[in-house]
Design a protein around this motif. Structure first.
Motif, mmCIF file in Angstrom:
data_model
loop_
_atom_site.group_PDB
_atom_site.id
_atom_site.type_symbol
_atom_site.label_atom_id
_atom_site.label_comp_id
_atom_site.label_asym_id
_atom_site.label_seq_id
_atom_site.Cartn_x
_atom_site.Cartn_y
_atom_site.Cartn_z
ATOM 1 N N ALA A 28 -9.061 3.156 -2.141
ATOM 2 C CA ALA A 28 -8.394 3.859 -3.231
ATOM 3 C C ALA A 28 -7.158 3.075 -3.669
ATOM 4 C CB ALA A 28 -7.994 5.263 -2.790
ATOM 5 N N ALA A 29 -6.911 3.084 -4.969
ATOM 6 C CA ALA A 29 -5.797 2.322 -5.530
ATOM 7 C C ALA A 29 -4.497 3.109 -5.420
ATOM 8 C CB ALA A 29 -6.087 1.953 -6.973
ATOM 9 N N ASP A 30 -4.063 3.328 -4.180
ATOM 10 C CA ASP A 30 -2.763 3.940 -3.878
ATOM 11 C C ASP A 30 -1.797 2.795 -3.577
ATOM 12 O OD1 ASP A 30 -4.108 6.304 -4.151
ATOM 13 O OD2 ASP A 30 -3.750 7.022 -2.114
ATOM 14 N N VAL A 31 -0.902 2.511 -4.511
ATOM 15 C CA VAL A 31 -0.059 1.317 -4.468
ATOM 16 C C VAL A 31 1.361 1.716 -4.840
ATOM 17 C CG1 VAL A 31 0.238 -1.044 -5.338
ATOM 18 C CG2 VAL A 31 -2.060 -0.011 -5.285
ATOM 19 N N ILE A 32 2.349 1.054 -4.223
ATOM 20 C CA ILE A 32 3.739 1.269 -4.610
ATOM 21 C C ILE A 32 4.402 -0.064 -4.932
ATOM 22 C CG2 ILE A 32 3.945 3.396 -3.284
ATOM 23 C CD1 ILE A 32 5.536 1.857 -1.160
ATOM 24 N N PRO B 89 0.842 -1.199 0.000
ATOM 25 C CA PRO B 89 0.000 0.000 0.000
ATOM 26 C C PRO B 89 0.877 1.248 0.000
ATOM 27 C CG PRO B 89 -0.568 -1.513 1.802
ATOM 28 C CD PRO B 89 0.729 -1.987 1.240
ATOM 29 N N GLY B 90 0.372 2.331 -0.568
ATOM 30 C CA GLY B 90 1.067 3.608 -0.441
ATOM 31 C C GLY B 90 1.299 3.942 1.016
ATOM 32 N N LEU B 91 2.469 4.502 1.321
ATOM 33 C CA LEU B 91 2.835 4.800 2.701
ATOM 34 C C LEU B 91 2.162 6.093 3.171
ATOM 35 C CD1 LEU B 91 6.637 3.910 2.442
ATOM 36 C CD2 LEU B 91 4.694 2.406 2.948
ATOM 37 N N VAL B 92 1.945 6.191 4.480
ATOM 38 C CA VAL B 92 1.200 7.308 5.069
ATOM 39 C C VAL B 92 2.071 7.989 6.110
ATOM 40 C CG1 VAL B 92 -0.890 7.999 6.296
ATOM 41 C CG2 VAL B 92 -0.973 6.068 4.680
ATOM 42 N N ASP B 93 2.469 9.223 5.841
ATOM 43 C CA ASP B 93 3.334 10.006 6.727
ATOM 44 C C ASP B 93 2.462 10.933 7.565
ATOM 45 O OD1 ASP B 93 5.257 11.694 7.906
ATOM 46 O OD2 ASP B 93 6.543 11.657 6.135
ATOM 47 N N THR B 94 2.493 10.763 8.877
ATOM 48 C CA THR B 94 1.603 11.529 9.752
ATOM 49 C C THR B 94 2.219 12.827 10.278
ATOM 50 O OG1 THR B 94 2.292 10.337 11.758
ATOM 51 C CG2 THR B 94 0.442 9.424 10.500
ATOM 52 N N HIS B 95 3.487 13.115 9.887
ATOM 53 C CA HIS B 95 4.087 14.382 10.337
ATOM 54 C C HIS B 95 5.328 14.692 9.513
ATOM 55 C CE1 HIS B 95 5.022 17.745 12.935
ATOM 56 N NE2 HIS B 95 6.231 17.266 13.170
ATOM 57 N N VAL B 96 5.247 15.762 8.687
ATOM 58 C CA VAL B 96 6.373 16.166 7.857
ATOM 59 C C VAL B 96 6.236 17.661 7.571
ATOM 60 C CG1 VAL B 96 5.145 15.455 5.745
ATOM 61 C CG2 VAL B 96 7.642 15.642 5.725
ATOM 62 N N HIS B 97 7.368 18.360 7.491
ATOM 63 C CA HIS B 97 7.388 19.815 7.316
ATOM 64 C C HIS B 97 7.814 20.180 5.897
ATOM 65 C CE1 HIS B 97 7.209 21.139 11.667
ATOM 66 N NE2 HIS B 97 7.542 19.860 11.817
ATOM 67 N N TYR B 98 6.921 20.773 5.144
ATOM 68 C CA TYR B 98 7.245 21.153 3.769
ATOM 69 C C TYR B 98 8.410 22.141 3.657
ATOM 70 C CZ TYR B 98 5.983 25.183 0.649
ATOM 71 O OH TYR B 98 5.967 26.308 -0.131
ATOM 72 N N PRO B 99 8.545 23.166 4.522
ATOM 73 C CA PRO B 99 9.641 24.112 4.329
ATOM 74 C C PRO B 99 11.014 23.585 4.726
ATOM 75 C CG PRO B 99 7.836 25.098 5.615
ATOM 76 C CD PRO B 99 7.630 23.610 5.592
ATOM 77 N N ALA C 169 16.633 -0.262 -1.398
ATOM 78 C CA ALA C 169 15.345 -0.449 -2.066
ATOM 79 C C ALA C 169 15.016 0.793 -2.889
ATOM 80 C CB ALA C 169 14.243 -0.695 -1.034
ATOM 81 N N GLN C 170 14.372 0.570 -4.008
ATOM 82 C CA GLN C 170 13.977 1.659 -4.897
ATOM 83 C C GLN C 170 12.469 1.601 -5.093
ATOM 84 O OE1 GLN C 170 14.615 1.087 -9.121
ATOM 85 N NE2 GLN C 170 15.281 3.209 -9.356
ATOM 86 N N VAL C 171 11.801 2.720 -4.846
ATOM 87 C CA VAL C 171 10.386 2.808 -5.189
ATOM 88 C C VAL C 171 10.322 3.000 -6.704
ATOM 89 C CG1 VAL C 171 8.242 4.086 -4.889
ATOM 90 C CG2 VAL C 171 9.778 3.746 -2.934
ATOM 91 N N HIS C 172 9.948 1.931 -7.400
ATOM 92 C CA HIS C 172 10.056 1.899 -8.865
ATOM 93 C C HIS C 172 8.821 2.483 -9.542
ATOM 94 C CE1 HIS C 172 11.723 0.593 -12.641
ATOM 95 N NE2 HIS C 172 10.635 -0.111 -12.932
ATOM 96 N N ARG C 173 7.643 2.223 -8.985
ATOM 97 C CA ARG C 173 6.402 2.757 -9.535
ATOM 98 C C ARG C 173 5.474 3.148 -8.391
ATOM 99 N NH1 ARG C 173 8.970 2.590 -13.505
ATOM 100 N NH2 ARG C 173 8.511 1.670 -15.559
ATOM 101 N N VAL C 174 4.634 4.131 -8.667
ATOM 102 C CA VAL C 174 3.601 4.559 -7.727
ATOM 103 C C VAL C 174 2.296 4.706 -8.500
ATOM 104 C CG1 VAL C 174 2.808 6.425 -6.207
ATOM 105 C CG2 VAL C 174 5.229 5.790 -6.228
ATOM 106 N N TRP C 175 1.219 4.185 -7.928
ATOM 107 C CA TRP C 175 -0.112 4.395 -8.485
ATOM 108 C C TRP C 175 -0.913 5.238 -7.492
ATOM 109 C CZ3 TRP C 175 2.715 0.028 -9.022
ATOM 110 C CH2 TRP C 175 2.877 -0.486 -10.310
ATOM 111 N N LEU C 176 -1.466 6.334 -7.947
ATOM 112 C CA LEU C 176 -2.304 7.222 -7.141
ATOM 113 C C LEU C 176 -3.723 7.121 -7.674
ATOM 114 C CD1 LEU C 176 0.045 10.345 -7.011
ATOM 115 C CD2 LEU C 176 -0.306 8.633 -5.208
ATOM 116 N N GLU C 177 -4.600 6.506 -6.890
ATOM 117 C CA GLU C 177 -5.965 6.203 -7.337
ATOM 118 C C GLU C 177 -5.930 5.549 -8.718
ATOM 119 O OE1 GLU C 177 -8.529 9.599 -6.860
ATOM 120 O OE2 GLU C 177 -8.729 9.212 -4.708
ATOM 121 N N GLY C 178 -5.007 4.590 -8.860
ATOM 122 C CA GLY C 178 -4.920 3.799 -10.077
ATOM 123 C C GLY C 178 -4.169 4.435 -11.221
#
Length: 430
Positions: free
Chosen positions: A377-381, A66-76, A415-424
């Motif tokens: 939702a088809a969130d897959v890595i 499944p796509g990973l879920v980050d519960t705390h990250v700072h954009y700046p 490990a390399q995240v080779h592909r990501v699907w966001l809602e398919g």
């Protein structure tokens, strides 16, 4: 159109802290995606029978998660990663806040926002609770960059009115007006949601916390996020600033900010009354193990949170954390609990759960993302070992799905995240 993904498939549709056998594995699995949703999961032969005409993507070299879920990250803070030798408040003053102050420049903000969302995706994160910027325009740039690539984010303009750099301060009146505009523009638009985000009680006056309360009352479906109990000096300062408070959490609770839609980052040094209140309110914690170690804040008392029934997921906490990878955060959580007082014995299933389904539940998205259960939702890595790496050797020779998962977390740097699907929809990240 239906698309089938074929490969080793792992997910945790159940909570391994409560349920034995929570890890579900298909050694030659099939995952059917259609109209943005997962419509079938099982052995490849079984799923192929259901959809005999669907095109197949062969993902057998590696693992589908499944796509990973980050519960705390700072954009700046993307460019702050690696600032060594500081404790929290010194790190903020000398390394972090000077860069954050530069985001009044919209050109820089757009550049950072694009970097940020692609770094999340390249590390397999498809859903994130994000601390935005102190500036309205820079926070709008974050929402825009996430929308452009289809990333699911919950974010908000950070608000503070004391004890930071003057250019990062707002007023209660201005904060209310600016946040209302952002809420009206972005909240509920596609995969975007808004979170009311005071930086922490140390930098928020009672008047500003009242604004946060008013926004949540006016928009009950908003989220709330902030920091709590990260650093002992921070805790002492908050107690001085709020002499009426019983504890740190009380500075938020007095203003109605502790609810089931609240996520508090860190909570390394909680009191028993705070844990009891968090559990009662169904509020949640973002556990950020690499940041807790890197900044020297302490070890997360996981056992105490579990005993009280307090929910938690993983957060990368870029830039106090050491990178965007939640696989790395899983390993750090495991290592910290190995030497923590009353440490919790974590398995690979626990780590995957914390990086996916637990985070989704913390964000109120447990029925939408977090596992590969049909209807979500088809969130897959698709994660593959680097050629010639130790991880590749493990994937060739280990038979147990749980052992392979343990190797993936342990050797995440190979490990390399080779592909990501966001809602398919396939997003090329490599």
């Amino acid at each position: 159109m239906t698309v089938l993904l074929r490969g080793l498939i792992l997910h945790t549709p159940h909570n391994p802290f409560h349920t034995a056998g929570a890890l579900e594995a298909f050694s030659d699995g099939g995952l059917a995606l259609r109209d943005g949703q997962i419509v079938a999961l099982g052995s490849f032969a079984e799923v192929r029978r259901q959809y005999p005409e669907a095109p197949v993507q062969d993902c057998r070299e590696g693992v589908l998660l499944p796509g990973l879920v980050d519960t705390h990250v700072h954009y700046p803070q993307t460019r702050v990663i690696g600032a060594m030798g500081y404790s929290l408040l010194d790190w903020l003053e000398k390394r972090t806040l000077p860069l954050e102050a530069r985001l009044s420049d919209n050109r820089l903000a757009r550049e950072l926002a694009r970097e940020f969302v692609w770094l999340l995706l390249r590390n397999g994160t498809t859903t994130a609770l994000v601390f935005g910027s102190h500036f309205q325009g820079a926070t709008a740039n974050l929402f825009g960059a996430a929308e452009d690539v289809g990333l699911r984010i919950i974010a908000g303009q950070v608000c503070s009115d004391r004890m930071l750099r003057p250019e990062l301060h707002t007023t209660p009146e201005r904060s209310y007006a600016e946040q209302k505009m952002l809420i009206q523009r972005f909240h509920g638009r596609g995969r975007l949601r808004y979170a009311v985000t005071p930086r922490f009680a140390l930098s928020a006056s009672e008047g500003l916390l009242e604004v946060c309360q008013a926004l949540l009352q006016e928009h009950p479906d908003l989220h709330f996020t902030t920091h709590i109990n990260e650093n002992l000096e921070e805790i002492r300062t908050v107690a001085e600033l709020f002499p009426w408070s019983q504890h740190y959490l009380h500075t938020y609770d007095r203003f109605g900010l502790v609810t089931e839609r609240s996520v508090f980052a860190h909570n390394v040094h909680p009191t028993e009354p705070e844990l009891a209140r968090l559990a009662e309110a169904r509020a949640a914690i973002a556990h950020c193990p690499s940041s807790n170690a890197f900044i020297g804040s302490g070890i997360f008392p996981m056992n105490r949170h579990l005993r009280h029934g307090v929910r938690f997921g993983l957060g990368s906490d870029v830039g106090g954390g050491t990178g965007f990878s939640l696989l790395k955060e899983g390993l750090m959580a495991y290592l910290a609990q190995r030497y923590a007082p009353e440490g919790v014995g974590l398995t690979p299933a626990h780590l995957l759960y914390l990086a996916t389904q637990a985070g989704a539940e913390v964000l109120g998205l447990g029925e939408t993302v977090g596992s590969l259960t049909p209807g979500k939702a088809a969130d897959v890595i698709w994660v593959r070992p680097e050629p010639g790496s130790t991880l590749e050797v493990h994937f060739r020779h280990l038979d147990s799905a749980e052992d392979l998962l343990g190797s993936l977390f342990t050797l995440h740097g190979e490990a390399q995240v080779h592909r990501v699907w966001l809602e398919g929809r396939e997003v090329m990240v490599s």
